[in-house]
Enzyme design. Structure first.
Site, PDB file in Angstrom:
ATOM      1  N   TYR A 334     -21.661  -2.379  29.929  1.00  0.00           N
ATOM      2  CA  TYR A 334     -20.677  -3.271  30.560  1.00  0.00           C
ATOM      3  C   TYR A 334     -20.635  -4.666  29.938  1.00  0.00           C
ATOM      4  O   TYR A 334     -20.067  -5.575  30.542  1.00  0.00           O
ATOM      5  CB  TYR A 334     -21.009  -3.506  32.047  1.00  0.00           C
ATOM      6  CG  TYR A 334     -21.321  -2.318  32.903  1.00  0.00           C
ATOM      7  CD1 TYR A 334     -20.346  -1.371  33.211  1.00  0.00           C
ATOM      8  CD2 TYR A 334     -22.579  -2.170  33.480  1.00  0.00           C
ATOM      9  CE1 TYR A 334     -20.625  -0.303  34.049  1.00  0.00           C
ATOM     10  CE2 TYR A 334     -22.866  -1.105  34.326  1.00  0.00           C
ATOM     11  CZ  TYR A 334     -21.886  -0.176  34.606  1.00  0.00           C
ATOM     12  OH  TYR A 334     -22.159   0.871  35.436  1.00  0.00           O
ATOM     13  N   CYS A 361     -32.924   3.125  18.626  1.00  0.00           N
ATOM     14  CA  CYS A 361     -32.170   3.321  17.379  1.00  0.00           C
ATOM     15  C   CYS A 361     -30.676   3.284  17.640  1.00  0.00           C
ATOM     16  O   CYS A 361     -29.996   4.315  17.609  1.00  0.00           O
ATOM     17  CB  CYS A 361     -32.562   4.650  16.757  1.00  0.00           C
ATOM     18  SG  CYS A 361     -34.157   4.531  15.986  1.00  0.00           S
TER      19      CYS A 361
END
Ligand SMILES: *Cc1c(COP(=O)(O)O)cnc(C)c1O
Length: 443
Positions: A334, A361
């Site tokens: 968000y 990652c």
């Protein structure tokens, strides 16, 4: 630096929460660590209860457990006289295991499975918030099988759009949740529910969004719901006993966020409700609300250890911490923003602007972009504030990182309420089929 609840900086320049020096907590429990300021959670719960008591209305404050569901939190909610919302068999199981009274549990969700419904019926929960027509029929049939009559609210989409981020608005018409008020679906659903033998319609529910700073959206929702209640009484002869206004009350994450005190949200809702129902000579219903974030959000702090750093001259400097999007996916999901301090050097002046990266990652694994800090070294502790809601509950094992521990702190004492996951937890549900076992053992 904005400090929440019982947080302060002690004489050593260390952040202290609930009377506990966080550098000691890091030593005892390791990092990343979720720290919950128990007194602040209790204070928030109490602000709701007190504000509703003032209104003179009958009420329930149901903590939306999706914000942070653990057995300890359910037990605390119980002690503070809150009710509890659950959305899954897992949240229901957590509540029941914690000894939370079933009669004060409300079951939400737009796709409850028959197994979940049966589990909740067997537990004797207080109320189902029914989302759609399929659920009405399934719930009625399952209740009938067990010879039960179940109390329900119908979830209504009132067509109120709260001022908030798109992904977390749910009151507008184009929503996966609930029966639409404006196109007649809501009235049709009430009619249908009234005809089903094993359902008892208590009233309606709406939830207009999240992280809301104004009262006007709630007032509009109350007005629409009361107009609906009046119309239903007139047309179908059913008098609602409960109006549930959902959650969504905002909190201060960063400078510039300006939530109202809990009492003001509650007063705006109760005043509007009392005046609309009184004007229509309608017996005052019970009012229920469902705060999640505003109960636990600002009481949570995540403590990390700083590891590596990378400076790209003229571009930015990254510092990496030992957690990231796996313990807090909100910035990636968000674009949520947070404030943070170096918890072991909290009195030192800021010297540079850094971006806090996680260790997953993913290039998008950044917790805070452009944070002012003293020059952070490897081994320093970074405390990110306001992580009590939708952090632990949204945490994942991405990259097979272990989910952190959670401690409650209060009056100088700390109690582990969730253990850090072990490496064996990580492979705990894995199985090796026989044809793969051979290869694995040969190596
Ligand atoms: C998410 C949700 C809540 C809690 O929202 P907060 O923003 O955490 O207060 C309450 N009720 C329903 C139906 C929800 O979906």
């Amino acid at each position: 630096m904005y400090l929440h609840g019982t947080s302060k900086v002690n004489a050593q320049g260390h952040l202290e929460i609930g009377g506990c020096d966080v550098t000691e907590l890091a030593k005892e429990y390791g990092t990343p660590l979720y720290i919950v300021d128990e007194a602040l959670v209790r204070q928030r719960a109490n602000e709701y209860v007190t504000a509703f008591q003032k209104s003179g209305l009958k009420f329930q404050v149901a903590y939306a457990s999706k914000a942070f569901s653990t057995m300890a939190m359910c037990a605390l909610a119980e002690q503070e006289n809150l009710s509890l919302d659950v959305v899954s068999d897992g949240e229901l199981h957590t509540a029941l295991k914690a000894g939370f009274p079933a009669a004060r549990i409300h079951f939400h969700g737009n796709n409850k499975s028959p197994d979940e419904i049966n589990m909740a019926l067997d537990a004797g929960i207080g109320c189902f918030v029914v989302d759609n027509s399929t659920e009405l029929k399934v719930l009625n049939a399952l209740a009938k099988d067990k010879g039960l009559t179940v109390k329900i609210l119908l979830r209504i989409t009132p067509g109120v759009e709260a001022h908030t981020h798109d992904y977390i608005s749910t009151g507008q018409q184009d929503s996966k949740f609930g029966f639409d008020l404006t196109n007649g679906a809501a009235k049709q659903a009430i009619k249908e529910a009234m005809e089903l033998s094993n359902l008892d319609v208590l009233g309606v529910h709406s939830h207009i969004g999240s992280q809301i700073f104004e009262v006007d959206g709630f007032q509009m929702a109350v007005e629409k719901m009361s107009a609906f209640a009046i119309a239903i009484r007139q047309d179908l002869g059913l008098t609602f006993q409960v109006i549930n206004l959902g959650g969504g009350f905002g909190i201060r994450y960063v400078d510039g966020d300006s939530p109202l005190p809990v009492g003001q949200y509650v007063a705006a809702i109760t005043d509007t409700l009392i005046s609309s129902f009184t004007a229509a000579d309608f017996p005052l219903p019970e009012i229920w609300v469902e705060p999640g974030r505003s109960i636990v959000g600002d009481a949570g702090t995540t403590l990390y250890t700083v590891g590596t750093s990378k400076e790209i001259p003229g571009v930015r400097k990254y510092i990496a911490v030992d957690g990231g999007m796996m313990d807090n996916p909100r910035p990636a999901l968000y674009q949520s923003v947070y404030e943070a301090v170096l918890a072991n050097r909290a009195n030192e002046a800021n010297e540079e602007t850094v971006t806090v990266a996680g260790k997953a990652c993913e290039s998008g694994d950044k917790l805070i972009i452009d944070l002012e800090l003293p020059k952070a070294n490897s081994g320093d502790l970074l405390a990110v504030f306001c992580t009590g809601a939708y952090n632990y509950s949204m945490a994942s094992n991405y990259n097979r990182f272990r989910r952190p521990a959670v401690v409650f702190v209060k009056d100088g004492e700390s109690d582990l309420v969730v253990q850090r996951e072990s490496l064996d937890n990580i492979v705990g549900n894995d199985l090796l089929p026989a044809r793969l076992l051979k290869t694995a053992l040969a190596k």
